[in-house]
Design a protein around this motif. Sequence first.
Motif, short mmCIF file in Angstrom:
data_model
loop_
_atom_site.label_atom_id
_atom_site.label_comp_id
_atom_site.label_asym_id
_atom_site.label_seq_id
_atom_site.Cartn_x
_atom_site.Cartn_y
_atom_site.Cartn_z
N LEU A 221 0.83 -1.20 0.00
CA LEU A 221 0.00 0.00 0.00
C LEU A 221 0.87 1.25 0.00
N GLY A 222 1.88 1.28 0.89
CA GLY A 222 2.76 2.43 0.94
C GLY A 222 3.44 2.70 -0.39
N LYS A 223 3.87 1.63 -1.05
CA LYS A 223 4.51 1.78 -2.37
C LYS A 223 3.55 2.40 -3.36
N GLY A 224 2.30 1.98 -3.31
CA GLY A 224 1.30 2.52 -4.22
C GLY A 224 1.04 4.00 -3.99
N LEU A 225 1.29 4.47 -2.77
CA LEU A 225 1.09 5.87 -2.43
C LEU A 225 2.38 6.68 -2.55
N GLY A 226 3.47 6.02 -2.98
CA GLY A 226 4.73 6.71 -3.15
C GLY A 226 5.64 6.68 -1.94
N TYR A 227 5.35 5.80 -0.98
CA TYR A 227 6.17 5.69 0.23
C TYR A 227 6.86 4.33 0.26
N LYS A 228 8.16 4.34 0.48
CA LYS A 228 8.93 3.10 0.52
C LYS A 228 9.15 2.70 1.97
N LEU A 229 8.39 1.71 2.42
CA LEU A 229 8.51 1.22 3.79
C LEU A 229 9.43 0.00 3.80
N ASN A 230 10.31 -0.07 4.78
CA ASN A 230 11.21 -1.21 4.93
C ASN A 230 10.51 -2.26 5.79
N PRO A 231 10.17 -3.44 5.22
CA PRO A 231 9.43 -4.44 6.00
C PRO A 231 10.21 -4.93 7.21
N ALA A 232 11.55 -4.88 7.15
CA ALA A 232 12.36 -5.32 8.28
C ALA A 232 12.20 -4.39 9.48
N HIS A 233 11.68 -3.17 9.24
CA HIS A 233 11.52 -2.19 10.31
C HIS A 233 10.08 -2.14 10.82
N LEU A 234 9.28 -3.17 10.50
CA LEU A 234 7.89 -3.24 10.94
C LEU A 234 7.63 -4.56 11.65
N TYR A 235 6.68 -4.55 12.57
CA TYR A 235 6.27 -5.80 13.20
C TYR A 235 4.78 -5.75 13.49
N ARG A 236 4.19 -6.94 13.73
CA ARG A 236 2.75 -7.04 13.99
C ARG A 236 2.51 -7.33 15.46
N SER A 237 1.54 -6.65 16.05
CA SER A 237 1.12 -6.89 17.42
C SER A 237 -0.40 -6.98 17.45
N SER A 238 -0.95 -7.96 18.17
CA SER A 238 -2.39 -8.16 18.21
C SER A 238 -2.87 -8.31 19.65
N TYR A 239 -4.11 -7.89 19.91
CA TYR A 239 -4.67 -8.00 21.25
C TYR A 239 -6.19 -7.98 21.16
N TRP A 240 -6.85 -8.53 22.18
CA TRP A 240 -8.31 -8.54 22.25
C TRP A 240 -8.78 -7.25 22.92
N ASP A 241 -9.73 -6.56 22.28
CA ASP A 241 -10.31 -5.35 22.84
C ASP A 241 -11.79 -5.61 23.12
N GLU A 242 -12.12 -5.79 24.37
CA GLU A 242 -13.47 -6.16 24.76
C GLU A 242 -14.49 -5.11 24.35
N GLY A 243 -14.12 -3.82 24.49
CA GLY A 243 -15.05 -2.75 24.16
C GLY A 243 -15.42 -2.69 22.70
N SER A 244 -14.54 -3.21 21.83
CA SER A 244 -14.80 -3.19 20.38
C SER A 244 -15.29 -4.53 19.87
N ASP A 245 -15.37 -5.55 20.75
CA ASP A 245 -15.74 -6.91 20.31
C ASP A 245 -14.80 -7.36 19.20
N ALA A 246 -13.52 -7.04 19.30
CA ALA A 246 -12.61 -7.30 18.18
C ALA A 246 -11.22 -7.68 18.66
N TYR A 247 -10.60 -8.53 17.86
CA TYR A 247 -9.17 -8.81 18.01
C TYR A 247 -8.47 -7.82 17.08
N ILE A 248 -7.67 -6.94 17.65
CA ILE A 248 -7.05 -5.84 16.90
C ILE A 248 -5.66 -6.24 16.44
N HIS A 249 -5.41 -6.09 15.16
CA HIS A 249 -4.08 -6.34 14.59
C HIS A 249 -3.46 -5.00 14.23
N ARG A 250 -2.26 -4.74 14.72
CA ARG A 250 -1.57 -3.50 14.40
C ARG A 250 -0.21 -3.80 13.78
#
Length: 327
Positions: A221-250
Amino acid sequence: MISCLESDFLNALDRHGIESGYVNMGTIGQHLYNGYGARLWGQVAKSPNYTVSRDSAELAESFSGDIMDLIPQGAELYLLGAGVRETRALASAGQEKLAHITVVDISHSIAEKQAAALQEVAGNIQVRSLYAEFQRASLGDPGKEYKRVIFYPSSNIGNIPGILGRPVSENKNIINLLKRFRENAGMLILGYDTTRQEDLLGACYSGQACDLFLINGVVSLGKGLGYKLNPAHLYRSSYWDEGSDAYIHRVITRKTQIIGKGESKIVLLEDSPIYAAHSYKFRPPANDNSPGDIGRLARKAGWAPASRPFVHEDGRTMIQAFEWDMG
């Protein structure tokens, strides 16, 4: 001018019509499910811990006959993001009922693969594939006989943007999606997942393939918008949010990085979330007088129940049919 706020990346998404970083299949699907992403998702879906796809397939296989009893003769069935096992089960059970089956997927390669698998069991049913974003696709007027039926399985309906802290039963994006389905079909068959235990959800989405899938989508997505993101500098974190009834992926920055050039240049600070996705889990009906989250959302969108919920043996995944609410 260089900005040091991670929100500027979200603002960049907004400028391109993408909603506040809560990017879902209807907005960056072509990036999440590009060639590499589709292969990664295949690994996630086949993982022994990823029960959503397996349960949804087993439900379709167990109740395909019951589902076909609800569908009008000569119906057109649109399968939105369904797996191979689901599509084959419904096609096999619909030999005497269905005139057409259209496999709709946000990934061109997945849509073609599903259609090819269907051809083996479709018999006289006409099969085609359609590459489209579910939230934006228009199938046209369903006609006076309301013979167009949409099947939207449980692995998809959870992937809708929402507001952190607001319950899923109030999600206007889901209501608007269901209203759009009503413009395109006379019957809607929804699958939904009720898993709310954080340990089960953590296991379901664990593994490197899920990390890479989300990171690959954001980088594309970033590339499509003209931004070059380095995947090695990103990570995924997830948690359950009871108020949203959702498992949030960031997706979060592992270290500070500069992206873009000139006035579009952005500094993403270390440990800044730049992407978030909700994976909603729905409260099931408590009894005949309690419609549950899906029933309440469907009613707000002009749908009325056309069947009882068909429940997987583990009790966490369900399928229910809805028709136009003429009252």
